[in-house]
Motif scaffolding. Structure first.
Motif, PDB file in Angstrom:
ATOM      1  N   THR A  35       0.835  -1.213   0.000  1.00  0.00           N
ATOM      2  CA  THR A  35       0.000   0.000   0.000  1.00  0.00           C
ATOM      3  C   THR A  35       0.861   1.251   0.000  1.00  0.00           C
ATOM      4  O   THR A  35       0.586   2.220  -0.720  1.00  0.00           O
ATOM      5  CB  THR A  35      -0.931   0.001   1.228  1.00  0.00           C
ATOM      6  OG1 THR A  35      -1.757  -1.153   1.191  1.00  0.00           O
ATOM      7  CG2 THR A  35      -1.799   1.245   1.249  1.00  0.00           C
ATOM      8  N   LEU A  36       1.909   1.237   0.784  1.00  0.00           N
ATOM      9  CA  LEU A  36       2.809   2.385   0.841  1.00  0.00           C
ATOM     10  C   LEU A  36       3.522   2.593  -0.487  1.00  0.00           C
ATOM     11  O   LEU A  36       3.738   3.743  -0.915  1.00  0.00           O
ATOM     12  CB  LEU A  36       3.820   2.193   1.966  1.00  0.00           C
ATOM     13  CG  LEU A  36       3.310   2.517   3.368  1.00  0.00           C
ATOM     14  CD1 LEU A  36       4.277   2.010   4.431  1.00  0.00           C
ATOM     15  CD2 LEU A  36       3.109   4.018   3.523  1.00  0.00           C
ATOM     16  N   VAL A  37       3.901   1.513  -1.126  1.00  0.00           N
ATOM     17  CA  VAL A  37       4.538   1.637  -2.440  1.00  0.00           C
ATOM     18  C   VAL A  37       3.584   2.304  -3.429  1.00  0.00           C
ATOM     19  O   VAL A  37       3.962   3.231  -4.169  1.00  0.00           O
ATOM     20  CB  VAL A  37       4.972   0.252  -2.971  1.00  0.00           C
ATOM     21  CG1 VAL A  37       5.398   0.356  -4.445  1.00  0.00           C
ATOM     22  CG2 VAL A  37       6.109  -0.303  -2.141  1.00  0.00           C
ATOM     23  N   LEU A  38       2.340   1.865  -3.452  1.00  0.00           N
ATOM     24  CA  LEU A  38       1.351   2.442  -4.373  1.00  0.00           C
ATOM     25  C   LEU A  38       1.104   3.914  -4.078  1.00  0.00           C
ATOM     26  O   LEU A  38       1.059   4.753  -4.985  1.00  0.00           O
ATOM     27  CB  LEU A  38       0.035   1.653  -4.280  1.00  0.00           C
ATOM     28  CG  LEU A  38       0.052   0.227  -4.840  1.00  0.00           C
ATOM     29  CD1 LEU A  38      -1.270  -0.472  -4.535  1.00  0.00           C
ATOM     30  CD2 LEU A  38       0.316   0.245  -6.340  1.00  0.00           C
ATOM     31  N   LEU A  39       0.952   4.231  -2.792  1.00  0.00           N
ATOM     32  CA  LEU A  39       0.660   5.617  -2.414  1.00  0.00           C
ATOM     33  C   LEU A  39       1.831   6.530  -2.741  1.00  0.00           C
ATOM     34  O   LEU A  39       1.646   7.606  -3.325  1.00  0.00           O
ATOM     35  CB  LEU A  39       0.332   5.678  -0.920  1.00  0.00           C
ATOM     36  CG  LEU A  39       0.038   7.065  -0.331  1.00  0.00           C
ATOM     37  CD1 LEU A  39      -1.118   7.728  -1.076  1.00  0.00           C
ATOM     38  CD2 LEU A  39      -0.293   6.959   1.153  1.00  0.00           C
ATOM     39  N   SER A  40       3.019   6.128  -2.380  1.00  0.00           N
ATOM     40  CA  SER A  40       4.195   6.977  -2.621  1.00  0.00           C
ATOM     41  C   SER A  40       4.485   7.108  -4.111  1.00  0.00           C
ATOM     42  O   SER A  40       4.854   8.187  -4.590  1.00  0.00           O
ATOM     43  CB  SER A  40       5.409   6.420  -1.874  1.00  0.00           C
ATOM     44  OG  SER A  40       5.666   5.079  -2.260  1.00  0.00           O
ATOM     45  N   THR A  41       4.305   6.015  -4.851  1.00  0.00           N
ATOM     46  CA  THR A  41       4.528   6.069  -6.302  1.00  0.00           C
ATOM     47  C   THR A  41       3.528   7.009  -6.967  1.00  0.00           C
ATOM     48  O   THR A  41       3.877   7.769  -7.882  1.00  0.00           O
ATOM     49  CB  THR A  41       4.408   4.657  -6.909  1.00  0.00           C
ATOM     50  OG1 THR A  41       5.338   3.783  -6.277  1.00  0.00           O
ATOM     51  CG2 THR A  41       4.673   4.688  -8.407  1.00  0.00           C
ATOM     52  N   GLU A  42       2.293   6.965  -6.503  1.00  0.00           N
ATOM     53  CA  GLU A  42       1.266   7.869  -7.043  1.00  0.00           C
ATOM     54  C   GLU A  42       1.628   9.327  -6.788  1.00  0.00           C
ATOM     55  O   GLU A  42       1.473  10.187  -7.656  1.00  0.00           O
ATOM     56  CB  GLU A  42      -0.090   7.545  -6.417  1.00  0.00           C
ATOM     57  CG  GLU A  42      -1.209   8.452  -6.899  1.00  0.00           C
ATOM     58  CD  GLU A  42      -2.499   8.285  -6.113  1.00  0.00           C
ATOM     59  OE1 GLU A  42      -3.458   9.027  -6.382  1.00  0.00           O
ATOM     60  OE2 GLU A  42      -2.539   7.410  -5.215  1.00  0.00           O
ATOM     61  N   LEU A  43       2.125   9.600  -5.598  1.00  0.00           N
ATOM     62  CA  LEU A  43       2.526  10.966  -5.265  1.00  0.00           C
ATOM     63  C   LEU A  43       3.645  11.451  -6.175  1.00  0.00           C
ATOM     64  O   LEU A  43       3.603  12.576  -6.696  1.00  0.00           O
ATOM     65  CB  LEU A  43       2.974  11.035  -3.803  1.00  0.00           C
ATOM     66  CG  LEU A  43       1.871  11.120  -2.751  1.00  0.00           C
ATOM     67  CD1 LEU A  43       2.454  10.962  -1.350  1.00  0.00           C
ATOM     68  CD2 LEU A  43       1.150  12.452  -2.851  1.00  0.00           C
ATOM     69  N   VAL A  44       4.629  10.618  -6.347  1.00  0.00           N
ATOM     70  CA  VAL A  44       5.748  11.002  -7.207  1.00  0.00           C
ATOM     71  C   VAL A  44       5.271  11.211  -8.634  1.00  0.00           C
ATOM     72  O   VAL A  44       5.653  12.176  -9.313  1.00  0.00           O
ATOM     73  CB  VAL A  44       6.850   9.927  -7.152  1.00  0.00           C
ATOM     74  CG1 VAL A  44       7.921  10.210  -8.207  1.00  0.00           C
ATOM     75  CG2 VAL A  44       7.469   9.869  -5.768  1.00  0.00           C
ATOM     76  N   SER A  45       4.414  10.318  -9.106  1.00  0.00           N
ATOM     77  CA  SER A  45       3.904  10.417 -10.472  1.00  0.00           C
ATOM     78  C   SER A  45       3.110  11.705 -10.683  1.00  0.00           C
ATOM     79  O   SER A  45       3.215  12.346 -11.731  1.00  0.00           O
ATOM     80  CB  SER A  45       3.028   9.202 -10.772  1.00  0.00           C
ATOM     81  OG  SER A  45       2.398   9.324 -12.033  1.00  0.00           O
TER      82      SER A  45
END
Length: 692
Positions: A35-45
């Protein structure tokens, strides 16, 4: 739900509530890392390639930290270390989840907010970025990195971020701060009576803020207005200061960006979208820059000397004093009888009112009015349309605005636009006149303007949009608040007929505007014949079955039937008595009062035939008895008087079976017609005028 709570808290400069940051406590170790990977990746994107206009350095610094967290989290996911995490590591990851979520909200807020608002909140938002940096630093201090088998490259990046976070201090961009101070200097200049030059304002708004066109400027204005409303007084800068910035931005909108055709097209599009429903949204905007409680319910204008009457309602001293001097003995807003005429100063409200509008706002609005009226007088047709809309919006609030717009000569030019074949121009001009008419002195200016009243009535009859026709009716209601205007309006060809037609077939809001205007006209005794000839009686009787306007319709009928010719006309309507009886059964307390008052006056003025018609109405005896024991004070008094009328009627025992004693029980000594009856007809005076 959490997003809304955090976003609201950021706007209000409050700490978010605990439930806004509930961590995913039920996640497994692996699911939490994923979940953290998805959330952080979305933020960066979403934000790594996005350059914000303000808070650029703070936002980039935060996004870079998130990018490093992505590296850490992806390593935990791909290496399999995420399946065997210590309890301390899990707690830290849950805290990281909250930090990521808060970062997303803050970055979204910076993207979605207007430039002026971000500039005004520069210190506050910079503080939010600094808080996040401090929390990231604390998290890294307690994160058990040694318990996680990280690669040398990942560990090096984490250590570097930790070191940078510790050294990071609150950062406020110097250029942004200079712009913020320049904005406040404009406020000071207007406050001191100096209008900044076009070049100074162009450098700030166009070059400094990057506001390139009228549409962008309007968006800025609307966002600031929204903040004033949404924050309900809990705001920094204060609402008074923000009103000044709104006024300056509105002035620049016309000074810098002109009156081009593109905006006319935009207005037509907006108008079509508005027609999907009632214009409730615009009605809600009536008091968008000033709280509605600051307005007198009688004048619908900002109170200067608010006072409290015996019913607990607050009015402006001048308006409620005049109300009482005219012989009224009820509360204009609630219809309750006044226990006394004492006026108690509402000092708390008066102190709040003094906060707005500021002198800067007044001066900026005055400068805007000058620009608008110049275009109304000399501009192209499209420019006049834009100027009419600007005048409409400027006249929404404030006695000062309405005064200097009219004093500067706007009314004749707005009247010319009433006959425009452009539906947008016509709607904006009639609504601008409506808004101006709220100020008492402008009522005479409008009535005295040659052809203006006739043009308003023509819009009421044949207006190009529903909103234009409704606002024309509301304008007549506003103008008819002055007693001498009531006869002039009723005598104007087509006025009463058009109001009656709108009451019959209009929208709910249109019916409300029409019935309140007809009620005002009915308070002038010389208008009775005109209202009968124009078909207003039939329309009012028909309105008795409409819950939204029944109270006002019954009130108007109660006034009309006081004259024999009016009683004859009402008595001749087949559904009149049945409609009033129905209101006594199912109406509101105020509606029941007006219904029984109308029946009483119908019996008094309509002679034996009318009395017999009322007497034979089914269930009247039971309804009267119910009112005698459960009605308001005024309803009980009218019910008792009506019972005495029947006691004197020769066939009374035949129809009422000896219930006279019950009626007499609740009576009073005022058996004769009360000369102050008009003031007792219970209709709220501010029922439907909507400043748009």
């Amino acid at each position: 739900m959490a997003t809304a709570a955090i976003f609201s808290s950021l706007r209000r400069r409050r700490s978010p509530s605990l439930e806004a940051f509930l961590a995913p406590v039920d996640f497994t170790d692996v699911k939490l890392v994923q979940t953290l990977v998805l959330l952080s990746t979305e933020l960066v994107s979403c934000f790594s390639g996005k350059s914000l206009f303000f808070q650029r350095k703070n936002s980039r610094s935060l996004v870079r930290k998130i990018e490093i967290f992505v590296v850490l989290l992806e390593y935990l996911r791909d290496s399999g270390a995420g399946s065997a995490l210590s309890s301390t590591t899990i707690v830290c990851l849950k805290e990281l989840y909250l930090l990521m979520y808060r970062s997303k909200i803050l970055l979204d807020y910076c993207v979605q907010s207007s430039k002026l608002w971000l500039l005004l909140q520069n210190h506050s938002i910079s503080g939010h970025f600094h808080d996040l940096n401090q929390e990231i630093s604390t998290l890294l201090d307690v994160f058990p990195l040694d318990d996680v088998d990280l690669s040398e490259d990942v560990r090096e990046q984490i250590d570097l971020m930790q070191s940078q976070s510790r050294r990071r201090r609150l950062f406020i961009d110097e250029d942004e701060e200079a712009l913020r101070l320049r904005l406040f200097s404009f406020l000071d200049e207007f406050e001191n009576g100096r209008i900044p030059s076009l070049e100074e304002l162009r450098l700030f708004f166009v070059e400094g803020l990057g506001i390139k066109d009228a549409t962008s400027c309007i968006t800025e204005i609307e966002f600031l207005e929204e903040q004033i409303v949404c924050h309900e007084g809990d705001i920094e800068p204060t609402a008074s200061v923000l009103n000044g910035f709104v006024a300056i931005a509105r002035y620049c909108r016309f000074l810098l960006y002109g009156f081009g055709e593109n905006e006319v097209e935009l207005q037509i599009g907006n108008q079509k979208r508005r027609r999907k429903g009632l214009i409730a949204h615009e009605i809600a905007e009536t008091f968008i820059t000033i709280p509605k409680d600051f307005f007198c319910p009688i004048l619908l204008d900002l109170m200067r000397d608010p006072v409290i009457i015996s019913t607990g309602q607050t009015y402006d001293r001048s308006s409620i004093s005049r109300w009482m001097e005219e012989g009224h003995c009820t509360c204009p807003k609630t219809g309750q009888m006044l226990m006394n005429t004492r006026l108690v100063p509402n000092r708390a409200l008066r102190n709040l009112i003094r906060l707005c509008p500021s002198k800067a706002a007044i001066e900026a609005n005055r400068a805007t009015a000058t620009l608008l009226i110049n275009q109304l007088a000399n501009g192209s047709q499209s420019a006049k349309t834009v100027a009419a809309r600007g005048t409409r919006l400027l006249a929404k609030t404030g006695r000062e605005n309405r005064a200097f717009i009219a004093e500067a000569g706007a009314i004749p030019y707005l009247c010319e636009l009433l006959s425009s074949t452009n539906s947008v121009a016509q709607e904006n001009s009639v609504t601008a006149i409506l808004n101006l008419s709220i100020y008492d002195k402008n009522k005479s200016r409008i009535m005295d303007e040659s052809g203006c009243l006739g043009s308003i009535i023509e819009v009421l009859r044949l207006g190009l949009t529903t909103e234009a026709r409704e606002n024309a009716a509301a304008t007549l209601f506003s103008l008819s608040a002055v007693h001498d205007n009531k006869k002039r309006i009723a005598d104007e060809e087509g006025a009463v007929e058009a109001l009656a037609g709108l009451l019959t077939v209009g929208t709910p809001r249109g019916k409300k505007d029409a019935v309140t205007a007809l009620f005002n006209l009915s308070t002038h005794t010389e208008n009775c014949v005109r209202m009968i000839e124009a078909g207003a009686i039939a329309a009012l009787v028909g309105a008795l079955g409409n819950e939204g306007v029944a109270e006002e319709a019954a009130g108007a009928l109660a006034l009309i039937v006081r004259q024999p010719i009016g009683a004859k006309a009402v008595g001749g309507e087949e559904m009149a008595v049945a409609g009033l009886i129905g209101m006594m059964r199912c109406g509101t307390p105020r509606g029941k009062e007006n219904a029984v008052a109308a029946l009483l006056e119908l019996c008094r003025s309509g002679g034996q035939a009318a009395t017999e018609k009322v007497l034979k109405a089914p269930a009247l005896a039971g309804l009267l008895q119910s009112l005698l024991f459960t009605g308001t004070k005024r309803a009980r008094r009218k019910a008792a008087s009506l019972a005495r009328v029947f006691q004197r009627f020769e066939n009374y025992p035949l129809h009422f079976g000896g219930l006279g004693a019950g009626y007499a029980f609740a009576g009073n000594s005022a058996a004769n017609r009360d000369p102050s009856f008009v003031s007792e007809v219970s209709v709220p005076v501010s029922i439907s005028v909507s400043v748009l």
